[in-house]
Write a protein that holds these residues in place. Structure first.
Motif, PDB file in Angstrom:
ATOM      1  N   ILE A  39      88.629   0.029 -15.912  1.00 41.85           N
ATOM      2  CA  ILE A  39      88.864  -1.292 -16.505  1.00 41.85           C
ATOM      3  C   ILE A  39      87.622  -2.171 -16.347  1.00 41.85           C
ATOM      4  O   ILE A  39      87.200  -2.845 -17.293  1.00 41.85           O
ATOM      5  N   GLU A  40      87.010  -2.161 -15.161  1.00 43.84           N
ATOM      6  CA  GLU A  40      85.800  -2.952 -14.931  1.00 43.84           C
ATOM      7  C   GLU A  40      84.670  -2.504 -15.858  1.00 43.84           C
ATOM      8  O   GLU A  40      83.932  -3.338 -16.383  1.00 43.84           O
ATOM      9  N   ASP A  41      84.545  -1.187 -16.062  1.00 43.74           N
ATOM     10  CA  ASP A  41      83.518  -0.678 -16.973  1.00 43.74           C
ATOM     11  C   ASP A  41      83.746  -1.190 -18.393  1.00 43.74           C
ATOM     12  O   ASP A  41      82.794  -1.565 -19.086  1.00 43.74           O
ATOM     13  N   GLU A  42      84.993  -1.202 -18.819  1.00 38.58           N
ATOM     14  CA  GLU A  42      85.326  -1.688 -20.161  1.00 38.58           C
ATOM     15  C   GLU A  42      85.001  -3.175 -20.303  1.00 38.58           C
ATOM     16  O   GLU A  42      84.440  -3.608 -21.319  1.00 38.58           O
ATOM     17  N   ILE A  43      85.324  -3.958 -19.286  1.00 40.83           N
ATOM     18  CA  ILE A  43      85.013  -5.393 -19.302  1.00 40.83           C
ATOM     19  C   ILE A  43      83.501  -5.603 -19.362  1.00 40.83           C
ATOM     20  O   ILE A  43      83.006  -6.428 -20.141  1.00 40.83           O
ATOM     21  N   ASP A  44      82.765  -4.837 -18.548  1.00 47.00           N
ATOM     22  CA  ASP A  44      81.306  -4.939 -18.552  1.00 47.00           C
ATOM     23  C   ASP A  44      80.733  -4.573 -19.920  1.00 47.00           C
ATOM     24  O   ASP A  44      79.833  -5.254 -20.431  1.00 47.00           O
ATOM     25  N   LEU A  45      81.241  -3.501 -20.525  1.00 46.63           N
ATOM     26  CA  LEU A  45      80.749  -3.076 -21.827  1.00 46.63           C
ATOM     27  C   LEU A  45      80.993  -4.151 -22.881  1.00 46.63           C
ATOM     28  O   LEU A  45      80.112  -4.459 -23.690  1.00 46.63           O
ATOM     29  N   ARG A  46      82.168  -4.752 -22.853  1.00 44.24           N
ATOM     30  CA  ARG A  46      82.463  -5.813 -23.824  1.00 44.24           C
ATOM     31  C   ARG A  46      81.532  -7.010 -23.631  1.00 44.24           C
ATOM     32  O   ARG A  46      81.086  -7.612 -24.595  1.00 44.24           O
ATOM     33  N   ALA A  47      81.219  -7.335 -22.381  1.00 45.34           N
ATOM     34  CA  ALA A  47      80.303  -8.447 -22.110  1.00 45.34           C
ATOM     35  C   ALA A  47      78.901  -8.117 -22.625  1.00 45.34           C
ATOM     36  O   ALA A  47      78.220  -8.979 -23.206  1.00 45.34           O
ATOM     37  N   ILE A  48      78.465  -6.886 -22.421  1.00 42.84           N
ATOM     38  CA  ILE A  48      77.142  -6.469 -22.905  1.00 42.84           C
ATOM     39  C   ILE A  48      77.089  -6.523 -24.418  1.00 42.84           C
ATOM     40  O   ILE A  48      76.118  -7.032 -25.003  1.00 42.84           O
ATOM     41  N   LEU A  49      78.124  -6.011 -25.081  1.00 36.70           N
ATOM     42  CA  LEU A  49      78.150  -6.026 -26.546  1.00 36.70           C
ATOM     43  C   LEU A  49      78.157  -7.456 -27.088  1.00 36.70           C
ATOM     44  O   LEU A  49      77.479  -7.748 -28.086  1.00 36.70           O
ATOM     45  N   ALA A  50      78.898  -8.341 -26.429  1.00 36.17           N
ATOM     46  CA  ALA A  50      78.929  -9.744 -26.849  1.00 36.17           C
ATOM     47  C   ALA A  50      77.551 -10.372 -26.669  1.00 36.17           C
ATOM     48  O   ALA A  50      77.071 -11.116 -27.537  1.00 36.17           O
ATOM     49  N   TYR A  51      76.886 -10.079 -25.540  1.00 37.79           N
ATOM     50  CA  TYR A  51      75.538 -10.594 -25.299  1.00 37.79           C
ATOM     51  C   TYR A  51      74.567 -10.075 -26.358  1.00 37.79           C
ATOM     52  O   TYR A  51      73.758 -10.842 -26.903  1.00 37.79           O
ATOM     53  N   GLU A  52      74.646  -8.774 -26.654  1.00 34.20           N
ATOM     54  CA  GLU A  52      73.744  -8.203 -27.650  1.00 34.20           C
ATOM     55  C   GLU A  52      73.968  -8.837 -29.025  1.00 34.20           C
ATOM     56  O   GLU A  52      73.020  -9.045 -29.775  1.00 34.20           O
ATOM     57  N   GLU A  53      75.204  -9.136 -29.352  1.00 36.31           N
ATOM     58  CA  GLU A  53      75.500  -9.805 -30.625  1.00 36.31           C
ATOM     59  C   GLU A  53      74.900 -11.208 -30.643  1.00 36.31           C
ATOM     60  O   GLU A  53      74.308 -11.628 -31.635  1.00 36.31           O
ATOM     61  N   ARG A  54      75.050 -11.937 -29.525  1.00 36.29           N
ATOM     62  CA  ARG A  54      74.458 -13.272 -29.425  1.00 36.29           C
ATOM     63  C   ARG A  54      72.935 -13.191 -29.500  1.00 36.29           C
ATOM     64  O   ARG A  54      72.287 -14.043 -30.112  1.00 36.29           O
ATOM     65  N   LEU A  55      72.364 -12.176 -28.875  1.00 34.81           N
ATOM     66  CA  LEU A  55      70.916 -11.980 -28.910  1.00 34.81           C
ATOM     67  C   LEU A  55      70.455 -11.722 -30.341  1.00 34.81           C
ATOM     68  O   LEU A  55      69.457 -12.303 -30.803  1.00 34.81           O
TER      69      LEU A  55
END
Length: 74
Positions: A39-55
């Motif tokens: 679950i933590e890995d999934e949360i981290d992945l979603r945060a990374i993807l959101a950051y990459e989209e913002r970037l």
């Protein structure tokens, strides 16, 4: 406290029980920890993807280390 049943074939059960014994933890603890980490890995992945989209959309502002020190007055 609730109980959840997980059906395992004999090879899976043997492998998981041996690993729990090797780690010196109850099998239930091993299972809970593995699911928690997933679950933590999934949360981290979603945060990374959101950051990459913002970037990609130029919505990210970078602050230099020196600016951070100034803001924190250190």
């Amino acid at each position: 406290m609730s109980t959840i049943t997980i059906r395992l074939n004999s090879d899976e059960a043997k492998t998981y029980k041996e690993y729990a014994k090797f780690k010196n933890v109850p099998l239930s603890t091993l299972m809970k920890k593995a699911l928690e980490e997933k679950i933590e890995d999934e949360i981290d992945l979603r945060a990374i993807l959101a950051y990459e989209e913002r970037l990609k959309n130029n919505e990210v502002k970078h602050i230099s280390f020196d600016d951070v020190k100034k803001r924190l007055e250190i």
